[in-house]
Every structure is written in C-alpha cells, then in structure tokens.
Design a protein around this motif. Sequence first.
Motif, short mmCIF file in Angstrom:
data_model
loop_
_atom_site.label_atom_id
_atom_site.label_comp_id
_atom_site.label_asym_id
_atom_site.label_seq_id
_atom_site.Cartn_x
_atom_site.Cartn_y
_atom_site.Cartn_z
N VAL A 159 3.09 -8.65 3.59
CA VAL A 159 2.81 -8.56 5.03
C VAL A 159 3.11 -7.16 5.53
O VAL A 159 2.34 -6.59 6.32
CB VAL A 159 3.61 -9.63 5.80
N ALA A 160 4.19 -6.56 5.08
CA ALA A 160 4.54 -5.20 5.52
C ALA A 160 3.47 -4.19 5.11
O ALA A 160 3.08 -3.32 5.90
CB ALA A 160 5.90 -4.80 4.96
N LEU A 188 0.24 -4.83 4.42
CA LEU A 188 -0.99 -5.09 5.16
C LEU A 188 -0.89 -4.63 6.61
O LEU A 188 -1.85 -4.09 7.17
CB LEU A 188 -1.33 -6.58 5.09
N GLN A 189 0.27 -4.82 7.23
CA GLN A 189 0.45 -4.35 8.61
C GLN A 189 0.40 -2.83 8.67
O GLN A 189 -0.18 -2.26 9.59
CB GLN A 189 1.78 -4.85 9.18
N HIS A 190 0.97 -2.16 7.70
CA HIS A 190 0.94 -0.70 7.67
C HIS A 190 -0.50 -0.18 7.52
O HIS A 190 -0.87 0.82 8.11
CB HIS A 190 1.81 -0.17 6.52
N GLU A 249 -3.02 -1.68 8.64
CA GLU A 249 -3.76 -2.25 9.77
C GLU A 249 -4.85 -3.21 9.30
O GLU A 249 -5.98 -3.20 9.78
CB GLU A 249 -4.33 -1.16 10.67
N PRO A 274 -5.69 -7.44 8.31
CA PRO A 274 -5.19 -8.77 8.70
C PRO A 274 -4.14 -9.26 7.70
O PRO A 274 -4.33 -9.18 6.49
CB PRO A 274 -6.43 -9.66 8.67
N HIS A 275 -3.04 -9.74 8.22
CA HIS A 275 -1.95 -10.18 7.36
C HIS A 275 -1.71 -11.68 7.44
O HIS A 275 -0.77 -12.19 6.85
CB HIS A 275 -0.66 -9.43 7.70
N SER A 276 -2.57 -12.39 8.17
CA SER A 276 -2.48 -13.85 8.21
C SER A 276 -3.84 -14.42 7.82
O SER A 276 -4.88 -13.79 8.05
CB SER A 276 -2.07 -14.33 9.60
#
Length: 71
Positions: A14-15, A17-19, A21, A23-25
Amino acid sequence: MRIVSFLTDPIVVVAILQHLELPHSPPPISPARGPPQGDFILDQTPAFDPTEAEPPPDFVFDQSLPDEFDD
C-alpha cells in the motif's frame, strides 16, 4: 521479464502504491446479474390452427434440357 522480488506485506504494498499515486484498494465488486437469455421469451410463435393453413402451392417442375445440350 524476470521477477526480482515478490512483496507479500500489505502495508509495504500500500505504501509503494500510494507513493506512485496508483490505486491501492481493489475496485468495488458489482452484483451478479442473470444471463441475457433469461430476458427473452423463447416461444414467440402463434398457436397453430390447421384451419388457417395455406394450401401448398402448385409447382411445375420442368425436367427438359435446354437446346444447347441436345446432341
């Protein structure tokens, strides 16, 4: 392409994917629907009434050959 590593820790995934930008869900799951064949009425023919049947047409079958085949 060669796999160098495989990430299994969800917090790390998740970290990353968030970095990036991204989708992490997961996307929401849509409800299932019935097959499209269930929407059709299969028997669309009118009821058979033998009194309303048309008589068969009269065909004349000509078995003679054209003139160019006469030898």
